[in-house]
Design an enzyme around this catalytic site. Sequence first.
Site: not given
Ligand code: HDE
Length: 684
Positions: A74, A147
């Site tokens: 993202h 999402n």
């Molecule tokens: Fe994320 N995800 N994610 N994700 N995600 C990040 O956090 C992570 C997941 C989502 O506009 C990171 O600040 C793991 C699902 C959005 O700043 C990080 C897992 C969904 C955004 C991270 C998931 C998301 C992130 C990268 C599996 C939908 C952008 C930078 C367990 C429900 C937020 C940050 C923004 C961002 C980790 C799965 C949505 C690396 C470990 C499921 C919208 O922390």
Amino acid sequence: MAKSYDQTTGTGGETQQIGTGKTPILTTNHGMPISDNQNSLRIGARGPTLLEDFILREKIFHFDHERIPERIVHARGSVAHGYFECTDPIPDLTCASLFAEKGKRTEVIVRFSTVAGGAGSVDTPRDVRGFATKFYTDQGNWDLVGNNIPVFFIQDALKFPDLVHSVKMEADRGFPQAASAHDTFWDFVSLMPEAMHTVIWAMSDRGIPRSYRMMQGFGVHTFKLVTAEGAESFVKFHWRPKLGIQSLVWDESAKIQGADNDYHRRDLWEAIASGDFPEYDLAIQSFDADLADSLPWDVLDATKIIPEEIVPLRVIGRMVLDRNPANHFAENEQLAFLPSNIVPGIDFSDDPLLQGRLFSYLDTQKSRLGTTNFHQIPVNAPKCPYANMMRDGMMQVQIPTGRANYEPNSLSEAGEDGGPRPRPDGFRTAPQSVEGAKLRVRAESFADHYSQPRLFWNSQTVNEQAHIASAFTFELSKVGLDHIRKRVLSRLRNVDEGLAARVAKGLAMDLPEPAKPARAPIDINPSDALSIQKQWQPTLAGRKIGILFDEGSDKAALDALLAAIRDAGGTPFTIAPKVGGLAVQGGVMTAEGQLAGSPSWIFDAVALVLTEDAARKLSANAAAVGFVSDAFAHLKAIGHDAGAAPLLERAGVTPDAGVTDLAGLPKAATLRYWDREASLRDLA
Ligand code: HDE
């Protein structure tokens, strides 16, 4: 001694550009006024620069560190400020204060994003989109980090790094950027059958949204709502755009990448700047444990939806985005979401993906923003009072007062400020008994990987199915390793035999044996809510119409068309071969865009207001012919006057309901003409 000169004026001497009396004085970061911002400190006019030049060193030091690590996923996103308004209070379900009263408003900031590409990548690749909202509630920040697709690729957080490594640019070659169409992604997802559901959503038109203003958002996981009395229910959160859901067609989205890298960012910015505020309803699906137990899949499994036909949506509020950021870095790059940010009345479920996220984001923010004090950055700080005994750390910008930096303490008994204390009405985790052996296992209830992708496929229109089959074919055509393509086909056979056969035919491959499913799929009644075309909103609101004119065009006709489009809620944009001002019949007209830089890809519909002479001349101009033929191929409405006929003919436009006179355009432009597609494009 060598002479010096003033390079800002080109004159000799040592004068500096000096502001007026009202101009604030330029200072160092520590407030010292600066007299010269052009020259570093040196010995003589041609001599070496001195290490002593603290002004130079501070400026370069700051510049060297201007970038912070981009988000690993993202990375590319756009933000907007606004408010959430509760329209239907739900105290029966939760004590969360933002849902307590009708009309109550809570400030929000939203960040929309792509997933795979870097921060400088384009807005329109085929990808999932992030839809993350920070609610600055009066009981602390609640981050709903969702999402635009209601399910996720994997079931367990342990697989997230593998998923992300596979979709990002490949490890050895550093490409492709912002694309899932490559070997490693398809290798990984085809080895993880649980990914099939999200993959089919991503291959559908949901993967190429027209605008951030025209896509749904989903909390994805099951959460809990808890009342003041401790009564619990499960909940899923949905954002529904007021403008309806709309997507691009694939060829258009690929071309937009060349015309406007910032297509979605610009669209959001311009809409807000012009007062056309994006709006979304917040709806919930709430259900109890009995309903959860009655479903043939597990509500803790993030690869599953609950169809609206089973648990209907209840709209509880609306969100309006009414302010653009003032600074991209401070409000977008430094914005930090944490799924662990919840408020009293909302709680987590045991979804193993959500559980892993509760750790990941906090850890990420420390790495990106460099300090545990990232919560003090204005865009991250709560807007309600906050106080605790956590102290110091890098970039502590507050000055906590008093002796009490530990709790419990009895300093208040001595008349001193004893500091904040917990209160019984603060957040309480909903009690839950858990028992079982300590194991690394996947629940059996997570084992059905094909019923829901099949449900999705069966819920689409014929044209949407063709888009999905074509997207699989396109992506797999970019996969070089044959065994990976075969493995995907073997999985698709479990989703739908017809889909698998169409993709195999598109690749000129034989169908392999179907993969053996962990659990045999079941049939679920199709859900119209899963199709974009079935819920198409025929409105001009939010849509942009490109109007091509040239010398001699009829100004009265142009003016009437501009007014009609505006009256219907659309945004007209005028285009001509030259922008400086052309002699038209009835005056002079300037264009907002030049033809070569304003292809029809970036508009929802087009109009041609041309004399026959101009249309003939433009028939020899590839940009003009492409403007028209692409609008036709992208299934858009084309409004035209009689003079445009030679250009229409040259562009191969054949009459249909979407090709109309100028008066008919505002209505025609509310639709796309899906029926046209079969005669234009070889769909799988
Ligand atoms: Fe994320 N995800 N994610 N994700 N995600 C990040 O956090 C992570 C997941 C989502 O506009 C990171 O600040 C793991 C699902 C959005 O700043 C990080 C897992 C969904 C955004 C991270 C998931 C998301 C992130 C990268 C599996 C939908 C952008 C930078 C367990 C429900 C937020 C940050 C923004 C961002 C980790 C799965 C949505 C690396 C470990 C499921 C919208 O922390």
